[in-house]
Design a protein around this motif. Sequence first.
Motif, PDB file in Angstrom:
ATOM      1  N   ASP A  14     123.733  79.226  41.595  1.00 19.23           N
ATOM      2  CA  ASP A  14     122.782  80.417  41.485  1.00 19.23           C
ATOM      3  C   ASP A  14     121.893  80.527  42.701  1.00 19.23           C
ATOM      4  O   ASP A  14     121.097  79.773  43.227  1.00 19.23           O
ATOM      5  CB  ASP A  14     121.825  80.487  40.212  1.00 19.23           C
ATOM      6  CG  ASP A  14     120.882  81.560  40.108  1.00 19.23           C
ATOM      7  OD1 ASP A  14     120.407  82.139  41.349  1.00 19.23           O
ATOM      8  OD2 ASP A  14     120.697  82.054  38.872  1.00 19.23           O
ATOM      9  N   LYS A  15     122.119  81.449  43.536  1.00 13.72           N
ATOM     10  CA  LYS A  15     121.589  81.636  45.065  1.00 13.72           C
ATOM     11  C   LYS A  15     120.302  81.829  44.792  1.00 13.72           C
ATOM     12  O   LYS A  15     119.427  81.538  45.964  1.00 13.72           O
ATOM     13  CB  LYS A  15     122.316  82.525  45.887  1.00 13.72           C
ATOM     14  CG  LYS A  15     123.785  82.074  46.212  1.00 13.72           C
ATOM     15  CD  LYS A  15     123.927  80.780  46.722  1.00 13.72           C
ATOM     16  CE  LYS A  15     125.280  80.178  46.726  1.00 13.72           C
ATOM     17  NZ  LYS A  15     125.737  78.805  46.878  1.00 13.72           N
ATOM     18  N   GLU A  16     119.806  82.518  43.869  1.00 15.10           N
ATOM     19  CA  GLU A  16     118.231  82.704  43.653  1.00 15.10           C
ATOM     20  C   GLU A  16     117.500  81.423  43.493  1.00 15.10           C
ATOM     21  O   GLU A  16     116.419  81.216  44.020  1.00 15.10           O
ATOM     22  CB  GLU A  16     117.806  83.573  42.583  1.00 15.10           C
ATOM     23  CG  GLU A  16     118.317  85.163  42.756  1.00 15.10           C
ATOM     24  CD  GLU A  16     117.911  85.641  43.826  1.00 15.10           C
ATOM     25  OE1 GLU A  16     116.484  85.495  44.292  1.00 15.10           O
ATOM     26  OE2 GLU A  16     118.541  86.386  44.654  1.00 15.10           O
ATOM     27  N   ILE A  17     118.176  80.511  42.686  1.00 20.58           N
ATOM     28  CA  ILE A  17     117.539  79.194  42.643  1.00 20.58           C
ATOM     29  C   ILE A  17     117.551  78.544  43.871  1.00 20.58           C
ATOM     30  O   ILE A  17     116.640  77.731  44.195  1.00 20.58           O
ATOM     31  CB  ILE A  17     118.211  78.335  41.353  1.00 20.58           C
ATOM     32  CG1 ILE A  17     118.098  78.922  40.155  1.00 20.58           C
ATOM     33  CG2 ILE A  17     117.796  76.850  41.527  1.00 20.58           C
ATOM     34  CD1 ILE A  17     118.796  78.521  38.939  1.00 20.58           C
ATOM     35  N   THR A  18     118.504  78.362  44.539  1.00 24.84           N
ATOM     36  CA  THR A  18     118.607  78.105  45.911  1.00 24.84           C
ATOM     37  C   THR A  18     117.532  78.226  46.889  1.00 24.84           C
ATOM     38  O   THR A  18     116.726  77.486  47.521  1.00 24.84           O
ATOM     39  CB  THR A  18     120.129  78.007  46.629  1.00 24.84           C
ATOM     40  OG1 THR A  18     121.125  77.645  45.813  1.00 24.84           O
ATOM     41  CG2 THR A  18     119.955  77.391  48.138  1.00 24.84           C
ATOM     42  N   LYS A  19     117.261  79.573  46.774  1.00 26.67           N
ATOM     43  CA  LYS A  19     116.138  80.102  47.658  1.00 26.67           C
ATOM     44  C   LYS A  19     114.945  79.462  47.236  1.00 26.67           C
ATOM     45  O   LYS A  19     114.191  79.342  48.168  1.00 26.67           O
ATOM     46  CB  LYS A  19     116.179  81.640  47.439  1.00 26.67           C
ATOM     47  CG  LYS A  19     117.302  82.482  48.385  1.00 26.67           C
ATOM     48  CD  LYS A  19     117.152  83.918  48.043  1.00 26.67           C
ATOM     49  CE  LYS A  19     118.279  84.279  48.544  1.00 26.67           C
ATOM     50  NZ  LYS A  19     118.195  86.006  48.114  1.00 26.67           N
ATOM     51  N   PHE A  50     112.515  70.535  27.948  1.00 27.58           N
ATOM     52  CA  PHE A  50     111.654  71.531  27.351  1.00 27.58           C
ATOM     53  C   PHE A  50     110.966  72.481  28.509  1.00 27.58           C
ATOM     54  O   PHE A  50     109.992  72.169  29.194  1.00 27.58           O
ATOM     55  CB  PHE A  50     110.432  71.103  26.534  1.00 27.58           C
ATOM     56  CG  PHE A  50     110.989  70.148  25.446  1.00 27.58           C
ATOM     57  CD1 PHE A  50     111.377  70.561  24.543  1.00 27.58           C
ATOM     58  CD2 PHE A  50     110.834  68.804  25.588  1.00 27.58           C
ATOM     59  CE1 PHE A  50     111.921  69.884  23.285  1.00 27.58           C
ATOM     60  CE2 PHE A  50     111.394  67.754  24.882  1.00 27.58           C
ATOM     61  CZ  PHE A  50     111.983  68.362  23.596  1.00 27.58           C
ATOM     62  N   GLY A  51     111.563  73.790  28.464  1.00 32.35           N
ATOM     63  CA  GLY A  51     111.013  74.899  29.442  1.00 32.35           C
ATOM     64  C   GLY A  51     112.073  75.295  30.365  1.00 32.35           C
ATOM     65  O   GLY A  51     112.506  74.123  31.213  1.00 32.35           O
ATOM     66  N   VAL A  52     112.394  76.057  30.716  1.00 34.87           N
ATOM     67  CA  VAL A  52     113.679  76.691  31.588  1.00 34.87           C
ATOM     68  C   VAL A  52     113.080  77.564  32.642  1.00 34.87           C
ATOM     69  O   VAL A  52     113.253  77.187  33.937  1.00 34.87           O
ATOM     70  CB  VAL A  52     114.677  77.265  30.919  1.00 34.87           C
ATOM     71  CG1 VAL A  52     115.884  77.620  32.160  1.00 34.87           C
ATOM     72  CG2 VAL A  52     115.540  76.291  29.736  1.00 34.87           C
ATOM     73  N   SER A  81     119.835  81.498  28.301  1.00 36.94           N
ATOM     74  CA  SER A  81     121.139  80.992  27.974  1.00 36.94           C
ATOM     75  C   SER A  81     122.205  81.374  29.062  1.00 36.94           C
ATOM     76  O   SER A  81     123.192  80.870  29.238  1.00 36.94           O
ATOM     77  CB  SER A  81     121.670  81.295  26.672  1.00 36.94           C
ATOM     78  OG  SER A  81     121.689  82.838  26.465  1.00 36.94           O
ATOM     79  N   TYR A  82     122.102  82.575  29.658  1.00 33.67           N
ATOM     80  CA  TYR A  82     122.669  83.251  30.493  1.00 33.67           C
ATOM     81  C   TYR A  82     122.818  82.629  31.989  1.00 33.67           C
ATOM     82  O   TYR A  82     123.261  82.588  33.132  1.00 33.67           O
ATOM     83  CB  TYR A  82     122.334  84.600  30.910  1.00 33.67           C
ATOM     84  CG  TYR A  82     120.901  84.839  31.607  1.00 33.67           C
ATOM     85  CD1 TYR A  82     120.723  84.989  32.704  1.00 33.67           C
ATOM     86  CD2 TYR A  82     119.857  84.906  30.473  1.00 33.67           C
ATOM     87  CE1 TYR A  82     119.356  84.994  33.320  1.00 33.67           C
ATOM     88  CE2 TYR A  82     118.468  85.069  30.893  1.00 33.67           C
ATOM     89  CZ  TYR A  82     118.211  85.056  32.402  1.00 33.67           C
ATOM     90  OH  TYR A  82     117.057  85.511  32.731  1.00 33.67           O
ATOM     91  N   LYS A  83     121.627  81.410  32.394  1.00 32.96           N
ATOM     92  CA  LYS A  83     121.159  80.979  33.604  1.00 32.96           C
ATOM     93  C   LYS A  83     122.342  80.120  34.158  1.00 32.96           C
ATOM     94  O   LYS A  83     122.436  80.117  35.152  1.00 32.96           O
ATOM     95  CB  LYS A  83     120.037  80.012  33.467  1.00 32.96           C
ATOM     96  CG  LYS A  83     118.667  81.070  33.579  1.00 32.96           C
ATOM     97  CD  LYS A  83     118.402  81.360  34.874  1.00 32.96           C
ATOM     98  CE  LYS A  83     116.934  81.731  34.983  1.00 32.96           C
ATOM     99  NZ  LYS A  83     116.526  82.357  36.341  1.00 32.96           N
ATOM    100  N   PHE A  84     122.915  79.311  33.266  1.00 32.75           N
ATOM    101  CA  PHE A  84     123.913  78.279  33.697  1.00 32.75           C
ATOM    102  C   PHE A  84     125.397  78.500  32.798  1.00 32.75           C
ATOM    103  O   PHE A  84     124.930  78.444  31.704  1.00 32.75           O
ATOM    104  CB  PHE A  84     123.478  76.974  33.686  1.00 32.75           C
ATOM    105  CG  PHE A  84     122.230  76.856  34.659  1.00 32.75           C
ATOM    106  CD1 PHE A  84     122.360  76.381  36.007  1.00 32.75           C
ATOM    107  CD2 PHE A  84     120.995  76.938  34.180  1.00 32.75           C
ATOM    108  CE1 PHE A  84     121.285  76.215  36.781  1.00 32.75           C
ATOM    109  CE2 PHE A  84     119.911  76.653  35.016  1.00 32.75           C
ATOM    110  CZ  PHE A  84     120.138  76.533  36.311  1.00 32.75           C
TER     111      PHE A  84
END
Length: 157
Positions: A14-19, A50-52, A81-84
């Motif tokens: 996920d490039k947003e997480i990388t940013k 606990f917490g995403v 649930s869609y994140k990874f």
Amino acid sequence: MKNLFENFLERIEDKEITKIWLAHPGVKKKFFDFFYNDISIIKEPTIIEFGVRHGISTSLFLDVCNINNGKMYSIDENDYSYKFKSEKWNFIKSRDDNFDYIKSIIPKKLDIIFIDTLHEAAHVNKIIYNYYDQLENGGYIFIDDISHLPYINGKKK
């Protein structure tokens, strides 16, 4: 030659997480620099988070699970649930204090417990005491974003 952090960033899909990792050096210091080396040597780790929210810590823990054949369980009352998309990751849509439900899904023994939900002392205490007995000897509990502000109401800072 790339360093450990650069290699980690390349594995994040996920490039947003990388940013976020790159834009906030405090995130790197808090998560990667503080405990990545310690947890990255755990073989077949079992991790409960606990917490995403944005998935910052999830990406770090999931990286460890992918490398070391571990399993990760993330709990949040919002649907992330869609994140990874990983066979190493289970998302559980629930409050973190829905103990019977969560314990019916997660393994009996955990190597890492990461708490980043409601940041009130009584709530954090309740989470620790309800999951601590599942922590393996030598395991880790991390509590994120604890602020002293709620506890100084009307007192000098």
